[in-house]
Design a protein around this motif. Structure first.
Motif, PDB file in Angstrom:
ATOM      1  N   ALA A 280      -4.737   3.772  -2.301  1.00 31.73           N
ATOM      2  CA  ALA A 280      -3.576   2.884  -2.446  1.00 31.73           C
ATOM      3  C   ALA A 280      -3.729   1.628  -1.592  1.00 31.73           C
ATOM      4  O   ALA A 280      -3.384   0.529  -2.030  1.00 31.73           O
ATOM      5  CB  ALA A 280      -2.301   3.632  -2.067  1.00 31.73           C
ATOM      6  N   SER A 284      -4.480  -2.510  -2.886  1.00 30.47           N
ATOM      7  CA  SER A 284      -3.317  -3.342  -2.576  1.00 30.47           C
ATOM      8  C   SER A 284      -3.718  -4.487  -1.652  1.00 30.47           C
ATOM      9  O   SER A 284      -4.751  -4.435  -0.993  1.00 30.47           O
ATOM     10  CB  SER A 284      -2.222  -2.500  -1.906  1.00 30.47           C
ATOM     11  N   ALA A 288      -0.938   0.867   2.244  1.00 32.53           N
ATOM     12  CA  ALA A 288      -0.371   1.715   1.194  1.00 32.53           C
ATOM     13  C   ALA A 288       1.141   1.872   1.320  1.00 32.53           C
ATOM     14  O   ALA A 288       1.677   2.032   2.414  1.00 32.53           O
ATOM     15  CB  ALA A 288      -1.034   3.090   1.235  1.00 32.53           C
ATOM     16  N   GLU A 291       5.310   4.377  -2.978  1.00 38.28           N
ATOM     17  CA  GLU A 291       5.331   4.292  -4.443  1.00 38.28           C
ATOM     18  C   GLU A 291       3.915   4.261  -5.005  1.00 38.28           C
ATOM     19  O   GLU A 291       3.614   4.953  -5.992  1.00 38.28           O
ATOM     20  CB  GLU A 291       6.114   3.053  -4.884  1.00 38.28           C
ATOM     21  N   LYS A 292       3.043   3.471  -4.404  1.00 38.28           N
ATOM     22  CA  LYS A 292       1.665   3.374  -4.883  1.00 38.28           C
ATOM     23  C   LYS A 292       0.920   4.693  -4.682  1.00 38.28           C
ATOM     24  O   LYS A 292       0.139   5.111  -5.540  1.00 38.28           O
ATOM     25  CB  LYS A 292       0.942   2.245  -4.142  1.00 38.28           C
ATOM     26  N   GLU A 295       1.958   7.215  -7.283  1.00 37.50           N
ATOM     27  CA  GLU A 295       1.364   6.863  -8.576  1.00 37.50           C
ATOM     28  C   GLU A 295      -0.081   7.353  -8.665  1.00 37.50           C
ATOM     29  O   GLU A 295      -0.496   7.937  -9.678  1.00 37.50           O
ATOM     30  CB  GLU A 295       1.420   5.336  -8.744  1.00 37.50           C
TER      31      GLU A 295
END
Length: 301
Positions: A280, A284, A288, A291-292, A295
């Motif tokens: 994550a 990004s 992190a 939410e990521k 997912e």
């Protein structure tokens, strides 16, 4: 409670220059400032995942005050020791055709300041988790990790160590709960060239024989391998995504492991959450988010 230590935190000044030219005036197309340091990264990601923790370490001068302010802005609890002289580092990370870094030195840490840290650590309780991550400044004893772990042996603290070279090898006798070298660092530890997953597993098991309870090996885009305290070997590929940021991915993996492990107290959950959280951050612009991570967690097999 979970504690992290960052001995030499920094303000990371990240800039992008379209076509950097040495000896010329260059103008940025992007710039941002983040609080930096491996322990701080772990604390921020833990907080993003809803896990309470406390960031320890040293800060000095106006840069130190800004580091503490920014870490607090992320919602983290801090208990930094404030040094009377010097200033905390500013690290410049220049992104252009190639990526370059200029890292500052940081302030001197004297014996009085070191004893102040020991006093804080002496208050840790059984089953607290202490994260020791990154290199140590040259003003501290080279065996500072060993000294801390030896001092807290009777406290039954769970140690997580993310370090390289002798700094890592020398603490294995204190049986850290988790260590997390990447595959290149693993090869450096044993002064070998590693060419296969089988060799990674072999040397990870050697680290367990030398004292580590659990060994997590990150392999960048090739996934991760985990050798558990039960001797089991777990492997996974990373989720699909576009690499945007390699800074803090390893620290995020450590934070994710802690969060996953504490969720159900299973090593498997820690491993899966660690890989998802490291990915994550890699996918990004910043560290992190919950939410990521949630997912990507669905893709971890």
């Amino acid at each position: 409670m979970i504690y992290t230590i960052t001995f030499n935190p920094a303000l990371d000044y990240i800039v992008r220059v379209k076509d950097f030219k040495i000896g010329s005036v260059n103008r940025t197309s992007y710039e941002e400032i983040y609080p930096g340091g491996k322990g701080i990264n772990v604390s921020i990601v833990l907080n993003n995942l809803g896990v309470n923790n406390r960031a320890l370490g040293y800060v000095a001068g106006f840069t130190g005050r800004e580091i503490e302010r920014r870490v607090s802005e992320f919602g983290c609890e801090t208990d930094f020791i404030k040094l009377n002289e010097g200033m905390s580092r500013i690290n410049v990370k220049l992104k252009s055709g190639e990526e370059s870094e200029i890292n500052g030195m940081g302030p001197d840490i004297n014996n009085e300041a070191l004893n102040a840290l020991y006093e804080k650590l002496d208050k840790l309780k059984d089953e607290d988790i202490l994260v020791l991550a990154g290199s140590i400044p040259n003003t501290l004893p080279k065996d500072i990790y060993e000294n801390i772990m030896e001092r807290l042996q009777s406290h039954k603290v769970k140690f997580i160590v993310d370090a390289t070279g002798d700094l890592l090898l020398n603490v294995l006798k204190y049986k850290p709960f988790l260590i997390k070298p990447n595959h290149n660092e693993l090869a450096d530890l044993f002064k070998v060239e590693i060419k296969s997953e089988e060799e990674i597993i072999y040397y990870a098991k050697k680290l367990r024989e030398m004292g580590a309870e659990n060994v997590l090996i990150s392999m960048a885009g090739d996934g991760a391998i985990f050798v558990t305290s039960r001797g089991e070997v777990l492997k996974t590929r990373v989720p699909k995504g576009i690499l945007k940021n390699s800074v803090g991915a390893g620290d995020s993996m450590v934070a994710g492991f802690i969060a996953g492990y504490l969720n159900n107290f299973t090593l498997e959950d820690g491993f899966k959450m660690g890989v998802a959280t490291g990915s994550a951050s890699a996918f990004s612009d910043g560290l992190a988010t919950k939410e990521k991570v949630e997912e990507l967690l669905k893709e971890i097999i």
